[in-house]
Scaffold this motif. Structure first.
Motif, mmCIF file in Angstrom:
data_model
loop_
_atom_site.group_PDB
_atom_site.id
_atom_site.type_symbol
_atom_site.label_atom_id
_atom_site.label_comp_id
_atom_site.label_asym_id
_atom_site.label_seq_id
_atom_site.Cartn_x
_atom_site.Cartn_y
_atom_site.Cartn_z
ATOM 1 N N THR A 1 0.834 -1.209 0.000
ATOM 2 C CA THR A 1 0.000 0.000 0.000
ATOM 3 C C THR A 1 0.864 1.251 0.000
ATOM 4 O OG1 THR A 1 -1.698 -1.211 1.227
ATOM 5 C CG2 THR A 1 -1.868 1.185 1.186
ATOM 6 N N VAL B 1 1.979 1.831 -3.522
ATOM 7 C CA VAL B 1 0.883 2.308 -4.370
ATOM 8 C C VAL B 1 0.575 3.773 -4.076
ATOM 9 C CG1 VAL B 1 -1.565 2.003 -4.906
ATOM 10 C CG2 VAL B 1 -0.090 0.007 -4.640
ATOM 11 N N ASP B 2 0.699 4.193 -2.820
ATOM 12 C CA ASP B 2 0.384 5.570 -2.457
ATOM 13 C C ASP B 2 1.461 6.560 -2.870
ATOM 14 O OD1 ASP B 2 -1.996 4.779 -1.366
ATOM 15 O OD2 ASP B 2 -1.242 4.639 0.688
ATOM 16 N N CYS C 1 2.149 -3.419 -8.363
ATOM 17 C CA CYS C 1 2.068 -2.047 -7.855
ATOM 18 C C CYS C 1 1.724 -1.070 -8.974
ATOM 19 C CB CYS C 1 3.391 -1.678 -7.186
ATOM 20 S SG CYS C 1 3.485 0.032 -6.623
ATOM 21 N N MET D 1 -1.950 -1.480 -9.990
ATOM 22 C CA MET D 1 -2.879 -0.879 -9.034
ATOM 23 C C MET D 1 -2.866 0.638 -9.126
ATOM 24 S SD MET D 1 -4.556 -3.222 -7.608
ATOM 25 C CE MET D 1 -5.332 -2.193 -6.362
ATOM 26 N N LYS D 2 -1.709 1.222 -9.421
ATOM 27 C CA LYS D 2 -1.653 2.678 -9.553
ATOM 28 C C LYS D 2 -2.410 3.145 -10.788
ATOM 29 C CE LYS D 2 1.859 5.193 -8.608
ATOM 30 N NZ LYS D 2 1.321 5.935 -7.471
ATOM 31 N N THR D 3 -2.311 2.397 -11.879
ATOM 32 C CA THR D 3 -3.022 2.797 -13.094
ATOM 33 C C THR D 3 -4.514 2.515 -13.007
ATOM 34 O OG1 THR D 3 -2.461 0.649 -14.068
ATOM 35 C CG2 THR D 3 -1.003 2.494 -14.561
ATOM 36 N N GLN E 1 -6.407 2.746 -10.167
ATOM 37 C CA GLN E 1 -6.940 3.245 -8.909
ATOM 38 C C GLN E 1 -8.347 3.789 -9.102
ATOM 39 O OE1 GLN E 1 -4.036 6.020 -7.403
ATOM 40 N NE2 GLN E 1 -3.217 4.518 -5.985
ATOM 41 N N HIS F 1 -9.800 6.453 -7.971
ATOM 42 C CA HIS F 1 -10.011 7.882 -8.208
ATOM 43 C C HIS F 1 -9.820 8.258 -9.670
ATOM 44 C CE1 HIS F 1 -5.726 8.907 -8.723
ATOM 45 N NE2 HIS F 1 -5.490 7.998 -7.800
ATOM 46 N N ARG F 2 -9.245 7.362 -10.488
ATOM 47 C CA ARG F 2 -9.155 7.645 -11.924
ATOM 48 C C ARG F 2 -10.545 7.659 -12.550
ATOM 49 N NH1 ARG F 2 -4.209 9.809 -12.116
ATOM 50 N NH2 ARG F 2 -2.671 8.435 -11.140
ATOM 51 N N THR G 1 -15.373 2.978 -6.441
ATOM 52 C CA THR G 1 -14.828 4.318 -6.630
ATOM 53 C C THR G 1 -15.596 5.309 -5.783
ATOM 54 O OG1 THR G 1 -14.232 6.008 -8.267
ATOM 55 C CG2 THR G 1 -16.322 4.853 -8.580
#
Length: 390
Positions: A61, A64-65, A166, A169-171, A173, A175-176, A298
């Motif tokens: 996490t 990812v953050d 990682c 998960m970032k791509t 996320q 909030h996208r 989301t």
């Protein structure tokens, strides 16, 4: 220096230097700081965190953050460090076995074609990324080399799994997806069904739906308890209403979400004169749902300060039926028009319903009066003279 050149009088410079910097000065009160920004980011700074080790207990996490530059730097350094570490191990194995000295080593080397640290580094890359150019290979001469080969393959697979997971998960996320969930820039307060209502508009720009979408609203303000305790961010949940009923919404077209300002509402004593930037009031709106295409939950957030609430206005219609289907004009998404609304609080309106009747009567007389004036000013298309009657 400016006083020497005659630009500024010397008396003014001495006066400014003689002022006490600690002396308070009068200045206009700044605008209230937001708890949640318009794009949904929380305006909170976490300081003096002593137990920093808690972040390392959840490394995934934490990765990812991180921001993208830091993530890519860790991604690159993890591979480089592992390659260099195992290159050193392969070089030590070759050195201990005597494979580096030409003509003096054993007849069968542990790893073929390793003569320097550069060749050991190239072999480390070939092993970890499973390239295998064919020039270097591990022989059965050294069991330790076979064990190191197995360990490096396992370590390389773990690094690939963690770092690629990682980045995925970032791509992906949540909030996208929230970037295409939009709220009106301003909220409005007007009369609906005979009651003052707080209203806002929400919409989704994508064709893919948000499943099980729910909406919540909170009022955040600074309060003081009867015991004298100051609560800087007191959060109060207030119910939201929509055409479907309850907090669940069917967001296939923009909807107007409204809250009835009644006796149980924290906006019960809100007056039009309170809607300025000095008022300690912030209304947070939270929209949650499941993305239809990915199944990821989301959340989209926004907030409205007191000066972003328009009294006596309502949103213009933007949904129309064209060619057998409904069309949405997003160019008018945040447009509002003025409507007759009592300039009083909801409490005063409940105590004196004649205020609403007066506004309703005035709004009803307005079009009739305009129509009568237009008829009076209209010229007749023909006239009858006395001569024609005779």
């Amino acid at each position: 220096m400016l006083s020497r050149k005659g630009i500024i009088p010397e008396e003014y410079v001495l006066t400014r230097l003689a002022e006490d910097p600690a002396e308070p000065r009068y200045r206009a009160r700044e605008r209230r700081a937001r708890f949640v920004s318009k794009n949904g980011n929380c305006n909170v700074a976490h300081k003096n965190i002593r137990e920093q080790g808690r972040f390392l207990q959840d490394v995934f996490t934490t990765l990812v953050d991180l921001k993208w530059p830091h993530t890519l730097l860790i991604f690159t350094m993890s591979f480089l460090c592992s390659w260099l570490l195992f290159a050193m191990v392969w070089w030590l194995i070759a050195f201990a076995h005597g494979d580096l000295a030409p003509g003096e080593g054993a007849a069968v080397p542990c790893v073929t074609s390793i003569h320097s640290f550069s060749s050991a580094f190239l072999f480390s890359i070939e092993v970890q990324v499973t390239i295998g150019f064919g020039g270097r290979m591990v022989t059965e001469e050294c069991p330790l080399a076979i064990l190191i080969l197995i360990v490096q393959n396992i370590v390389g697979l773990m690094i690939n799994a963690i770092m690629l997971g990682c980045i995925f998960m970032k791509t992906a996320q949540a909030h996208r997806r929230a970037e295409t969930l939009i709220f009106s820039k301003h909220a409005v307060i007007a009369v609906r069904h005979g009651r003052l209502c707080f209203m806002l508009r929400v919409g989704d720009l994508r064709k893919s739906m948000i499943i099980s979408a729910t909406i919540h609203m909170q009022v955040v303000r600074k309060t003081t308890s009867p015991e004298g305790e100051v609560v800087p961010l007191h959060q109060v949940d207030i119910p939201m209403e929509n055409g479907v009923g309850g907090n669940s919404i069917f967001l296939v077209a923009p909807l107007i979400i409204y809250h009835v300002i009644d006796a149980n509402s924290p906006l019960y004593d809100l007056a039009p004169s309170d809607l300025h930037h000095h008022q300690d009031l912030e209304i947070i709106v939270i929209l949650e749902g499941v993305v239809e295409t990915t199944g990821i939950t989301t959340q989209a957030r926004t907030s409205y300060l007191a000066d972003e609430i328009l009294w006596g206005q309502r949103f213009v219609p933007i949904v129309a039926e064209e060619d057998g289907r409904y069309s949405v004009d997003y160019s008018k998404f945040g447009n509002t028009i003025k409507v007759p609304t009592p300039l009083c609080t909801a409490r005063q309106l409940d105590e004196d319903r004649t205020l609403l009747d007066a506004v309703t009567l005035a709004s009803a007389r307005g079009p009739l009066r305009k129509r009568s004036v237009a008829v009076a000013k209209a010229k007749p298309k023909f006239s009858i003279s006395p001569d024609s009657l005779s």
